[in-house]
Design an enzyme around this catalytic site. Sequence first.
Site, short mmCIF file in Angstrom:
data_model
loop_
_atom_site.label_atom_id
_atom_site.label_comp_id
_atom_site.label_asym_id
_atom_site.label_seq_id
_atom_site.Cartn_x
_atom_site.Cartn_y
_atom_site.Cartn_z
CG HIS A 96 90.49 51.90 25.33
ND1 HIS A 96 90.52 53.20 25.77
CD2 HIS A 96 90.48 51.98 23.97
CE1 HIS A 96 90.52 54.02 24.73
NE2 HIS A 96 90.49 53.31 23.62
CE1 TYR A 226 93.63 23.53 15.99
CE2 TYR A 226 92.06 25.06 15.03
CZ TYR A 226 92.55 24.36 16.12
OH TYR A 226 91.94 24.52 17.33
ZN LIG Z 1 90.15 54.15 21.80
#
Ligand SMILES: [Zn+2]
Length: 230
Positions: A96, A226
């Site tokens: 989160h 790369y």
């Molecule tokens: Zn979550």
Amino acid sequence: MYTEIRREAYEANIALPRHGLINLTFGNASAVDRDKGVFAIKPSGVDYDELSPENMVIVDFDGEIVEGNMRPSSDTPTHRCLLMAFEGIGGVVHTHSTKATAFAQAGRAIPNFGTTHADYFYGEIPVTRKMTPEEIASAYEWETGNVILERFKGLNPLDFPGVLVNRHAPFTWGKSVAKAVEVAVAVECIAEMALMSIQINPGLQAIEQELLDKHFLRKHGATAYYGQPE
Ligand SMILES: [Zn+2]
């Protein structure tokens, strides 16, 4: 048993707070062993400093606990859904992290404004639709996986190694769970830079196609040049 995925999942989980992506226990990582048809995932509600390779929970693709005394993360069905559907990935990370979650809560994809973003995603960081009351009331975590799969119809999950779940937060993935952690860190940086870019220039448009192609394709795909050869 399952020593390798236990260690990979453990290292990925403890990397999340170290990178500043986790407050409290809102986050989890999983690592899959496709030959054995199982994955290792964080136990539910356990503090990050109490984690060990031994207390990772081993779950199979039917959702059954194969090894472990603790309950797996409550987000396990979302991980299982993604690991089963996206066959080229080795692990999933959910956080989160603040700025990416701000976009998710606002229901907005993160526009691709520059090369930092283009190094990881071949376009915007997509956002799902909102979940329906029925989906929320039923097998919520599994349905969270399904709304992600719905958004990914026609998208290659390795070209877009993450998503914002509407009203919720980001999920990322990669060929390994360590790569999924790296993408989670990148997504948070990209979200912060996008917010600032919009503040500086509210009318800003997405990156030009030729610059997107240059940055994404030099790192990914058949003509990548790369870094060092694998
Ligand atoms: Zn979550």
